[in-house]
Design an enzyme around this catalytic site. Structure first.
Site, PDB file in Angstrom:
ATOM      1  N   GLY A  50       0.781  -1.233   0.000  1.00 11.28           N
ATOM      2  CA  GLY A  50       0.000   0.000   0.000  1.00 11.28           C
ATOM      3  C   GLY A  50       0.812   1.281   0.000  1.00 11.28           C
ATOM      4  N   ASP A 106       0.526   3.397   4.222  1.00  9.11           N
ATOM      5  CA  ASP A 106      -0.417   4.195   3.454  1.00  9.11           C
ATOM      6  C   ASP A 106      -1.501   4.795   4.332  1.00  9.11           C
ATOM      7  OD1 ASP A 106      -1.492   1.695   3.986  1.00  9.11           O
ATOM      8  OD2 ASP A 106      -2.130   1.272   1.941  1.00  9.11           O
ATOM      9  N   ASP A 109      -6.003   2.738   9.778  1.00  7.58           N
ATOM     10  CA  ASP A 109      -7.431   2.428   9.835  1.00  7.58           C
ATOM     11  C   ASP A 109      -7.749   1.923  11.245  1.00  7.58           C
ATOM     12  OD1 ASP A 109     -10.035   1.736   9.326  1.00  7.58           O
ATOM     13  OD2 ASP A 109      -9.577   0.085   7.978  1.00  7.58           O
ATOM     14  N   LYS A 137      -7.818   7.532   9.160  1.00  5.12           N
ATOM     15  CA  LYS A 137      -9.282   7.582   9.201  1.00  5.12           C
ATOM     16  C   LYS A 137      -9.754   8.112  10.550  1.00  5.12           C
ATOM     17  CE  LYS A 137     -10.161   3.887   5.923  1.00  5.12           C
ATOM     18  NZ  LYS A 137     -10.797   2.581   5.667  1.00  5.12           N
ATOM     19  N   PHE A 158     -13.985   3.498   2.855  1.00  9.78           N
ATOM     20  CA  PHE A 158     -12.987   2.686   2.159  1.00  9.78           C
ATOM     21  C   PHE A 158     -12.508   3.421   0.911  1.00  9.78           C
ATOM     22  CE2 PHE A 158     -11.122  -0.711  -0.302  1.00  9.78           C
ATOM     23  CZ  PHE A 158     -10.401  -1.366   0.678  1.00  9.78           C
ATOM     24  N   ASP A 165      -5.591  -0.502  -2.497  1.00 10.53           N
ATOM     25  CA  ASP A 165      -6.307  -1.390  -3.411  1.00 10.53           C
ATOM     26  C   ASP A 165      -7.667  -1.821  -2.881  1.00 10.53           C
ATOM     27  OD1 ASP A 165      -5.135  -3.100  -1.316  1.00 10.53           O
ATOM     28  OD2 ASP A 165      -5.904  -4.753  -2.549  1.00 10.53           O
TER      29      ASP A 165
HETATM   30  P1  IMP Z   1      -5.224  -1.200   9.920  1.00  9.65           P
HETATM   31  O1  IMP Z   1      -4.343  -2.307  10.425  1.00  9.65           O
HETATM   32  O2  IMP Z   1      -6.680  -1.505  10.083  1.00  9.65           O
HETATM   33  O3  IMP Z   1      -4.855   0.163  10.420  1.00  9.65           O
HETATM   34  O4  IMP Z   1      -5.100  -1.205   8.368  1.00  9.65           O
HETATM   35  C1  IMP Z   1      -4.016  -0.784   7.742  1.00  9.65           C
HETATM   36  C2  IMP Z   1      -3.913  -1.460   6.395  1.00  9.65           C
HETATM   37  O5  IMP Z   1      -5.179  -1.865   5.851  1.00  9.65           O
HETATM   38  C3  IMP Z   1      -3.351  -0.457   5.442  1.00  9.65           C
HETATM   39  O6  IMP Z   1      -1.955  -0.627   5.350  1.00  9.65           O
HETATM   40  C4  IMP Z   1      -4.058  -0.757   4.151  1.00  9.65           C
HETATM   41  O7  IMP Z   1      -3.276  -1.665   3.410  1.00  9.65           O
HETATM   42  C5  IMP Z   1      -5.337  -1.424   4.527  1.00  9.65           C
HETATM   43  N1  IMP Z   1      -6.478  -0.477   4.474  1.00  9.65           N
HETATM   44  C6  IMP Z   1      -7.114   0.109   5.504  1.00  9.65           C
HETATM   45  N2  IMP Z   1      -8.085   0.917   5.099  1.00  9.65           N
HETATM   46  C7  IMP Z   1      -8.077   0.859   3.747  1.00  9.65           C
HETATM   47  C8  IMP Z   1      -8.851   1.514   2.732  1.00  9.65           C
HETATM   48  O8  IMP Z   1      -9.760   2.332   2.968  1.00  9.65           O
HETATM   49  N3  IMP Z   1      -8.533   1.188   1.458  1.00  9.65           N
HETATM   50  C9  IMP Z   1      -7.537   0.330   1.136  1.00  9.65           C
HETATM   51  N4  IMP Z   1      -6.787  -0.288   2.044  1.00  9.65           N
HETATM   52  C10 IMP Z   1      -7.050  -0.032   3.353  1.00  9.65           C
HETATM   53 MG    MG Z   2      -1.082  -1.939   3.914  1.00 12.46          MG
END
Ligand code: IMP
Ligand code: MG
Length: 185
Positions: A50, A106, A109, A137, A158, A165
């Site tokens: 990402g 990237d 979330d 986010k 999203f 992606d």
């Molecule tokens: P987290 O562990 O939930 O913070 O997610 C982080 C990873 O999930 C990021 O590195 C992204 O690869 C993926 N991700 C989270 N949200 C999105 C989104 O809205 N679109 C695409 N990929 C996302």
């Molecule tokens: Mg990622």
């Protein structure tokens, strides 16, 4: 016309951040990193896939010596739902002793990915540790994790493009957008 270049854009419901705004913000983030790490050598840990475009653009603005290491952490499995598991294969022979480490991803979330990576890196005898994300986010992060550098805060939606992606696609969009839902005109 599903295979035309414009096909990617036509799958978007809306553009959240256009290419020029992203480039402008990335350049100012780079200036902040350069200021903070002045006089030091950086070891960047880029979280693939990402952060591919973010990291490539950001780092080319930074006039400091650096090593770039890639890692593939994942809490997603090709869907828009997050799973609690974060897999983090550690590169064989990676030595972070005495390094000033900057972890880049990237998007923040749930925060599970960044928390897991930071926790793992903290087990190494690093000199310092910081993190940066292009997007964060507006939502509660599962763990108490905050990035030192944040490009943009966005709503809890999203998004795709500029490295991000949906089911492996849309990473090569130069902008960041929200996908059109099934059946939406
Ligand atoms: P987290 O562990 O939930 O913070 O997610 C982080 C990873 O999930 C990021 O590195 C992204 O690869 C993926 N991700 C989270 N949200 C999105 C989104 O809205 N679109 C695409 N990929 C996302
Ligand atoms: Mg990622």
């Amino acid at each position: 016309m599903p295979n035309e270049v414009s096909g990617l854009f036509s799958d978007l419901h809306s553009v959240l951040l256009d290419a020029a705004s992203i480039q402008e913000r990335v350049a100012s983030m780079a200036a902040a990193v350069e200021r903070d790490f002045a006089g030091k050598e950086i070891t960047v840990i880029a979280l693939m896939d990402g952060a591919l475009f973010f990291v490539a653009d950001l780092l080319r603005h930074i006039d400091l010596p650096m090593r770039i290491v890639t890692m593939s952490a994942s809490s997603y499995n090709g869907t828009t739902k997050s799973s609690a598991e974060v897999r983090l294969p550690w590169p064989v022979g990676l030595d972070l002793r005495g390094q000033h480490v900057l972890v880049l991803d990237d998007i923040l979330d749930t925060g599970l990915t960044l928390a897991a990576v930071m926790e793992r890196v903290r087990r190494e005898p690093v000199a310092s540790l910081k993190s940066g994300v292009l997007l964060e986010k507006r939502r509660a992060h599962a763990r108490d994790v905050a990035a030192d550098y944040v490009g943009f805060e966005i709503e809890d939606e999203f998004v795709v493009g500029y490295g991000m992606d949906y089911a492996g696609k849309f990473r090569n969009l130069p902008c960041i957008g929200i996908l059109r839902l099934e059946g939406e005109g």
